[in-house]
Write a protein that holds these residues in place. Structure first.
Motif, PDB file in Angstrom:
ATOM      1  N   ALA A 230      -3.164   5.833  19.628  1.00  0.00           N
ATOM      2  CA  ALA A 230      -4.502   5.759  19.048  1.00  0.00           C
ATOM      3  C   ALA A 230      -4.480   4.848  17.828  1.00  0.00           C
ATOM      4  O   ALA A 230      -3.471   4.781  17.117  1.00  0.00           O
ATOM      5  N   THR A 231      -5.576   4.131  17.636  1.00  0.00           N
ATOM      6  CA  THR A 231      -5.738   3.321  16.426  1.00  0.00           C
ATOM      7  C   THR A 231      -7.084   3.666  15.804  1.00  0.00           C
ATOM      8  O   THR A 231      -8.005   4.096  16.500  1.00  0.00           O
ATOM      9  N   PHE A 232      -7.189   3.502  14.512  1.00  0.00           N
ATOM     10  CA  PHE A 232      -8.443   3.835  13.844  1.00  0.00           C
ATOM     11  C   PHE A 232      -8.538   3.078  12.530  1.00  0.00           C
ATOM     12  O   PHE A 232      -7.531   2.578  12.004  1.00  0.00           O
ATOM     13  N   THR A 233      -9.743   3.011  12.024  1.00  0.00           N
ATOM     14  CA  THR A 233     -10.030   2.409  10.713  1.00  0.00           C
ATOM     15  C   THR A 233     -10.672   3.482   9.862  1.00  0.00           C
ATOM     16  O   THR A 233     -11.538   4.222  10.350  1.00  0.00           O
ATOM     17  N   LEU A 234     -10.262   3.604   8.627  1.00  0.00           N
ATOM     18  CA  LEU A 234     -10.785   4.691   7.797  1.00  0.00           C
ATOM     19  C   LEU A 234     -10.856   4.292   6.338  1.00  0.00           C
ATOM     20  O   LEU A 234      -9.966   3.591   5.830  1.00  0.00           O
TER      21      LEU A 234
ATOM     22  N   THR B 112     -11.279   2.483  -0.168  1.00  0.00           N
ATOM     23  CA  THR B 112     -10.484   1.342   0.319  1.00  0.00           C
ATOM     24  C   THR B 112     -10.267   1.525   1.810  1.00  0.00           C
ATOM     25  O   THR B 112      -9.928   2.620   2.264  1.00  0.00           O
ATOM     26  N   THR B 113     -10.463   0.460   2.574  1.00  0.00           N
ATOM     27  CA  THR B 113     -10.356   0.541   4.032  1.00  0.00           C
ATOM     28  C   THR B 113      -8.920   0.336   4.481  1.00  0.00           C
ATOM     29  O   THR B 113      -8.239  -0.603   4.024  1.00  0.00           O
ATOM     30  N   TYR B 114      -8.466   1.219   5.357  1.00  0.00           N
ATOM     31  CA  TYR B 114      -7.114   1.152   5.909  1.00  0.00           C
ATOM     32  C   TYR B 114      -7.189   1.208   7.431  1.00  0.00           C
ATOM     33  O   TYR B 114      -8.157   1.686   8.004  1.00  0.00           O
ATOM     34  N   GLN B 115      -6.124   0.706   8.056  1.00  0.00           N
ATOM     35  CA  GLN B 115      -5.958   0.800   9.507  1.00  0.00           C
ATOM     36  C   GLN B 115      -4.852   1.801   9.806  1.00  0.00           C
ATOM     37  O   GLN B 115      -3.834   1.820   9.106  1.00  0.00           O
TER      38      GLN B 115
ATOM     39  N   SER C 294      -5.566  -3.822   4.187  1.00  0.00           N
ATOM     40  CA  SER C 294      -6.239  -4.964   4.804  1.00  0.00           C
ATOM     41  C   SER C 294      -5.362  -6.216   4.846  1.00  0.00           C
ATOM     42  O   SER C 294      -5.679  -7.172   5.550  1.00  0.00           O
ATOM     43  N   ASP C 295      -4.263  -6.193   4.090  1.00  0.00           N
ATOM     44  CA  ASP C 295      -3.297  -7.296   4.161  1.00  0.00           C
ATOM     45  C   ASP C 295      -2.232  -7.045   5.219  1.00  0.00           C
ATOM     46  O   ASP C 295      -1.281  -7.834   5.333  1.00  0.00           O
ATOM     47  N   GLY C 296      -2.373  -5.951   5.953  1.00  0.00           N
ATOM     48  CA  GLY C 296      -1.391  -5.623   6.985  1.00  0.00           C
ATOM     49  C   GLY C 296      -0.136  -4.983   6.444  1.00  0.00           C
ATOM     50  O   GLY C 296       0.837  -4.786   7.177  1.00  0.00           O
ATOM     51  N   GLU C 297      -0.126  -4.629   5.162  1.00  0.00           N
ATOM     52  CA  GLU C 297       1.060  -4.024   4.562  1.00  0.00           C
ATOM     53  C   GLU C 297       1.055  -2.522   4.848  1.00  0.00           C
ATOM     54  O   GLU C 297       0.033  -1.862   4.665  1.00  0.00           O
ATOM     55  N   LYS C 298       2.204  -2.026   5.235  1.00  0.00           N
ATOM     56  CA  LYS C 298       2.301  -0.598   5.499  1.00  0.00           C
ATOM     57  C   LYS C 298       2.275   0.146   4.169  1.00  0.00           C
ATOM     58  O   LYS C 298       3.043  -0.191   3.258  1.00  0.00           O
ATOM     59  N   CYS C 299       1.405   1.113   4.047  1.00  0.00           N
ATOM     60  CA  CYS C 299       1.275   1.867   2.804  1.00  0.00           C
ATOM     61  C   CYS C 299       1.932   3.245   2.903  1.00  0.00           C
ATOM     62  O   CYS C 299       2.585   3.687   1.966  1.00  0.00           O
ATOM     63  N   VAL C 300       1.719   3.915   4.026  1.00  0.00           N
ATOM     64  CA  VAL C 300       2.299   5.239   4.213  1.00  0.00           C
ATOM     65  C   VAL C 300       2.775   5.371   5.654  1.00  0.00           C
ATOM     66  O   VAL C 300       2.078   4.933   6.576  1.00  0.00           O
ATOM     67  N   GLU C 301       3.938   5.947   5.825  1.00  0.00           N
ATOM     68  CA  GLU C 301       4.403   6.395   7.143  1.00  0.00           C
ATOM     69  C   GLU C 301       4.269   7.913   7.163  1.00  0.00           C
ATOM     70  O   GLU C 301       4.786   8.594   6.278  1.00  0.00           O
ATOM     71  N   CYS C 302       3.557   8.399   8.173  1.00  0.00           N
ATOM     72  CA  CYS C 302       3.299   9.844   8.276  1.00  0.00           C
ATOM     73  C   CYS C 302       3.977  10.357   9.542  1.00  0.00           C
ATOM     74  O   CYS C 302       3.748   9.819  10.614  1.00  0.00           O
TER      75      CYS C 302
END
Lengths: 136, 132
Positions: B12-16, B83-86, B116-124
């Motif tokens: 699954a993919t999502f924007t939030l 802030t929008t994240y993918q 939005s720069d494609g940088e990974k912020c969190v691994e869950c």
């Protein structure tokens, strides 16, 4: 601020008793609207004694505990946080978070965390990796 | 026996984007008692479980039968409100255990939250338990 060494303990965090209203708020804030946290009838139909608290509510308590610990040290950030849910928490439970340092090196502090209810039962265990800029 | 699935594509993919008001509510919901609030709740990443819920649907797991077993976060960059994240959610592994009420299915789900720069912020990493 304390010198962090193996075994150093942080200030405990004692939370107010969990309420049903809190679970409704947490469902709204977190997006987890699983009815087992909100509706006694649904919870009982699935074999639970009644609504149970979100496990992530306890993990949020871990986050608050670590924020308190880092504030006491004056700096730092949480690099990694994990939590294993050991027992359910219910409305009325008073959760206390404790933690201590497992290891320290020049860059990171590894901490073990625990959550216990008012009866002393372990409800969750956790682990955190902190980067603390000043380790003296 | 654990089955490692090695997914190459997300389930699954999502924007939030978490509005500031929701983040503020989060602090209220956890009965934050410290004198100062950081810019975001420390476990705000839990609001990014949309991909997990979509994955549960694809696994035919009824939400009321799901318990949360474990959770782990690697915080690479701070998540911020407004802030929008993918998000991309993968089903990493699956195993079963027999319990009092039947077979319990354990799934380890991984969600990567990127800015939005494609940088990974969190691994869950979430372990869910689907009760029989």
């Amino acid at each position: 601020m304390q010198d962090l060494v193996k075994g150093s303990r942080f200030e405990p965090l004692v939370k107010p008793a969990i309420t049903r209203e809190q679970l409704e708020l947490y469902a709204e804030a977190s997006g987890d609207k699983n009815p087992i946290h909100l509706d006694d009838d649904v919870a009982k139909k699935t074999g639970l004694p009644g609504v149970i608290a979100h496990g992530m509510l306890t993990m949020a308590f871990f986050g608050e505990f670590l924020h308190q610990a880092l504030a006491a040290q004056g700096s730092g950030r949480v690099e990694e946080l994990s939590c294993r849910f050991k027992a359910m928490a219910f409305p009325g439970d008073v959760i206390t978070i404790n933690g201590h340092v497992r290891t320290v090196d020049s860059t990171y502090v590894e901490c073990d965390l625990e959550a216990r209810n008012q009866k002393g039962d372990l409800t969750a265990i956790g682990h955190a990796t902190l980067s603390v800029l000043t380790l003296t | 026996m654990m089955t490692q699935l090695h997914p190459t594509e997300p389930t699954a993919t999502f924007t939030l984007k978490v509005p500031a008001a929701q983040a503020s509510l989060f602090f209220d919901a956890v009965a934050w008692q410290l004198p100062a609030r950081p810019p975001a709740p420390p476990t705000l990443a839990t609001a990014f479980r949309e991909g997990e819920f979509l994955a549960m649907q694809k696994l035919n797991a009824s939400i009321e039968r799901v318990l949360h077993g474990e959770q782990r976060y690697r915080f690479l960059k701070d998540l911020m409100p407004d802030t929008t994240y993918q998000g991309e959610t993968y089903v990493n592994s699956h195993y079963e255990k027999s319990g009092k009420s039947g077979t319990m299915h354990f799934y380890v789900l991984q969600t990567n939250i990127k800015n939005s720069d494609g940088e990974k912020c969190v691994e869950c990493f979430t372990t869910i338990i689907v009760r029989g």
